[in-house]
Design a protein around this motif. Structure first.
Motif, PDB file in Angstrom:
ATOM      1  N   HIS A 118       0.812  -1.218   0.000  1.00 17.84           N
ATOM      2  CA  HIS A 118       0.000   0.000   0.000  1.00 17.84           C
ATOM      3  C   HIS A 118       0.847   1.271   0.000  1.00 17.84           C
ATOM      4  O   HIS A 118       0.313   2.374   0.006  1.00 17.84           O
ATOM      5  CB  HIS A 118      -0.944   0.010   1.206  1.00 17.84           C
ATOM      6  N   ASP A 119       2.164   1.097  -0.009  1.00 18.41           N
ATOM      7  CA  ASP A 119       3.049   2.265   0.041  1.00 18.41           C
ATOM      8  C   ASP A 119       4.126   2.141  -1.041  1.00 18.41           C
ATOM      9  O   ASP A 119       5.017   1.303  -0.952  1.00 18.41           O
ATOM     10  CB  ASP A 119       3.709   2.351   1.425  1.00 18.41           C
ATOM     11  N   VAL A 120       4.034   2.992  -2.055  1.00 21.57           N
ATOM     12  CA  VAL A 120       5.015   2.966  -3.147  1.00 21.57           C
ATOM     13  C   VAL A 120       5.904   4.205  -3.111  1.00 21.57           C
ATOM     14  O   VAL A 120       6.555   4.535  -4.101  1.00 21.57           O
ATOM     15  CB  VAL A 120       4.309   2.857  -4.519  1.00 21.57           C
ATOM     16  N   THR A 121       5.938   4.890  -1.989  1.00 22.99           N
ATOM     17  CA  THR A 121       6.754   6.106  -1.880  1.00 22.99           C
ATOM     18  C   THR A 121       7.977   5.920  -1.000  1.00 22.99           C
ATOM     19  O   THR A 121       9.023   6.528  -1.249  1.00 22.99           O
ATOM     20  CB  THR A 121       5.907   7.276  -1.323  1.00 22.99           C
ATOM     21  N   ASN A 122       7.856   5.101   0.040  1.00 22.55           N
ATOM     22  CA  ASN A 122       8.982   4.897   0.956  1.00 22.55           C
ATOM     23  C   ASN A 122       9.714   3.604   0.611  1.00 22.55           C
ATOM     24  O   ASN A 122       9.155   2.505   0.718  1.00 22.55           O
ATOM     25  CB  ASN A 122       8.479   4.829   2.404  1.00 22.55           C
ATOM     26  N   ASN A 123      10.953   3.753   0.197  1.00 20.42           N
ATOM     27  CA  ASN A 123      11.762   2.603  -0.192  1.00 20.42           C
ATOM     28  C   ASN A 123      12.257   1.863   1.050  1.00 20.42           C
ATOM     29  O   ASN A 123      13.196   2.297   1.721  1.00 20.42           O
ATOM     30  CB  ASN A 123      12.947   3.067  -1.040  1.00 20.42           C
TER      31      ASN A 123
END
Length: 224
Positions: A118-123
């Motif tokens: 659900h999170d594609v911004t924090n690597n």
């Protein structure tokens, strides 16, 4: 069952003793995929509702079939008195058990954080919690689903090398499970490492069972 128990410790050790270089290869490839951010790029470029839905059967079947198939083959072999079929069940059952043990062993120490779909911004692909049991043994590196699937598949492939249909279907099964979980609960490198380690396990188990549990080449060909 006697052969299963007798060869289990030896085969676990053989997966390291005779093939340690491939464990190094799995670790090295993981390091490359993580540090070059290929893991992260793969993750963000496989975000789609379709792929997530397609990954669900892989996660479910990858957990159930390693239990159901060996038990079925063992019981079926006993009922129809097919020695080769029964021992095939014991062989792939042992491959599944060893795959689970070795992948859990690595997870115990590596503590890798699983993808957050659900999170594609924090690597978070670089996040490992190295130590002792810091992130459980269910998630993380390498993928147990993939390790077990490839261990079972290559056991069958090497036990019945002349059965082309079995070889192709076994390999496709393992590939589908591994790629499927790499779309959701695992990183690409988890899949790659699991495939390498699982293949090693399959080679060891097949070699062991050819020597101890299959009476003759002719009988194995008859079953195939």
């Amino acid at each position: 069952m006697k052969n299963f128990i007798y060869t289990l410790p030896k085969n676990i050790l053989s997966c390291f003793k005779g093939y340690w270089i491939w464990h190094i290869v799995a670790i090295t490839l993981t390091f490359i995929l993580v540090t070059t951010n290929i893991d992260w790029y793969y993750f963000i470029n496989t975000r789609s509702t379709l792929l997530v839905y397609l990954s669900l059967p892989a996660a479910i079947l990858g957990g159930l079939l390693p239990i159901i198939v060996p038990i079925y083959l063992i019981l079926r072999g006993k009922i129809i008195k097919n020695f080769i079929l029964e021992n095939t069940g014991w062989a792939i059952g042992q491959a599944a058990v060893i795959g689970s043990i070795i992948s859990s062993f690595y997870k115990f120490f590596s503590g890798r954080i699983q993808p957050n779909i659900h999170d594609v911004t924090n690597n978070i692909s670089h996040n490992f919690e190295f130590g002792f049991f810091r992130h459980g043994i269910f998630w993380g590196w390498p993928s147990s689903h993939t390790t077990v699937a490839f261990a079972m598949a290559f056991s069958l492939i090497l036990l019945f090398p002349k059965n082309k249909l079995l070889k192709i279907s076994s390999f496709l099964y393992a590939l589908c499970i591994g790629i499927g979980v790499s779309f959701s609960i695992h990183w690409l490198s988890d899949f790659v490492a699991g495939a390498i380690i699982g293949t090693i396990i399959g080679i060891v188990v097949a070699g062991s069972y050819k020597k101890t549990a299959f009476v003759s080449e002719q009988e194995r060909e008859t079953c195939a």
